[in-house]
Enzyme design. Sequence first.
Site, short mmCIF file in Angstrom:
data_model
loop_
_atom_site.label_atom_id
_atom_site.label_comp_id
_atom_site.label_asym_id
_atom_site.label_seq_id
_atom_site.Cartn_x
_atom_site.Cartn_y
_atom_site.Cartn_z
N GLU A 1 -8.90 11.79 12.57
CA GLU A 1 -8.19 10.48 13.02
C GLU A 1 -7.27 10.89 14.07
OE1 GLU A 1 -5.54 7.09 10.58
OE2 GLU A 1 -6.36 9.01 9.55
N LYS B 1 0.79 -1.15 -0.11
CA LYS B 1 -0.08 -0.03 0.11
C LYS B 1 0.77 1.26 0.10
CE LYS B 1 -3.32 2.80 2.68
NZ LYS B 1 -4.11 2.78 3.97
#
Length: 377
Positions: free
Chosen positions: A185, A135
Amino acid sequence: MTPPLWTTEPGTTAPEAPAQEPAATEIHPMHWRSSTAEVSADTSITVGPSAQRSTDLGAAIDRAARRSTAGVAFGALPFDRTAASTVITPADITHIADRPVTQLKRASSRPSEPSDYLAGVSSILSRIADGTVDKVVLARYSDMLLESPSDPLDIAARLAVRNPSAHVFALPVGPGRHLVGASPELLLAKTGANVRSHPLAGSARRTGDPVTDEQAADRLRRSDKDLREHRYVVEAICDLLSPHCRRLSAADPDVVATDSMLHLGTEITAELDDPHASVSRLAAELHPTPAVCGTPRAAAGAAINETESFDRGFFAGAVGWQDRAGDGEWAVSIRCGEVTAERVRAYAGAGIVAGSDPTAELTETEGKLSTLLAALG
């Protein structure tokens, strides 16, 4: 309810700065708003250790908190974990009242080229296919040039109205430069031995239509691609935290909604072996997670450096605070931008994994850019 503010402990005074502490620059304003505190202050800033030197960073922020008459200090970490941090020492912390919001006068906007981003995603997908990485989070930016000087705290006030549950910040990261944003977040929060993290990864853009958005949320919950992207982040955080913990657990992922996006999010809770461990040191060890970098971390970082044509600076880094007990909270510095008097540069990224579609990832960055750009009008 407005959270309590930090105060100096009765009968205590701020100790003198250690001789090795770098000299502070001139005074800069700051703002922070989260579920634990809402403050504004004049601050001094110093160059601090990098995230790679996590123990030194925790010690530097601890010294700053002990020097501060409020007993708390803030920090900002750049994306590059080998680059210097900024340590922010507040003075005269007060509750931030409703600020008059001034009109920003935009001269022009200059977004990075969509075609460059699409080509970058295709390049990353080739690296994933050959097994170099699993990723990579690829970012882009949009510049807004201003006719009149900006006020970073004004921009933070706009963001606070539009993003009531976010970590809203306007933190000085250099002379004449603020990092301003509304991050959804949580990287890490600590109270005593208890720590919590709430990573987000796997996203879809909100439309504003409740039925359509609920359908998109259901697709996220079932999406193999998004669940895989999210799992990389959760596993990395648990792996990095576990050596410090006597207990650690992660809930099942669910969908978290922000002003412009839907995200998969997982609540991670743990109990530390050492309740006196510094939240700043632990946050530095976690940073950057696969939510903003990728996995494996070193290979993903190299791919970002070779693919992106700009320096991320403090975007996709981390911002937060710590008190004298080592407790505090750090957020991932996303939905944010660098603000100077004449320019605002907004940033956004999207996680690229096997199965990612370049056009869909470009659309995702547009949605994320809209958080800061909408606050700018």
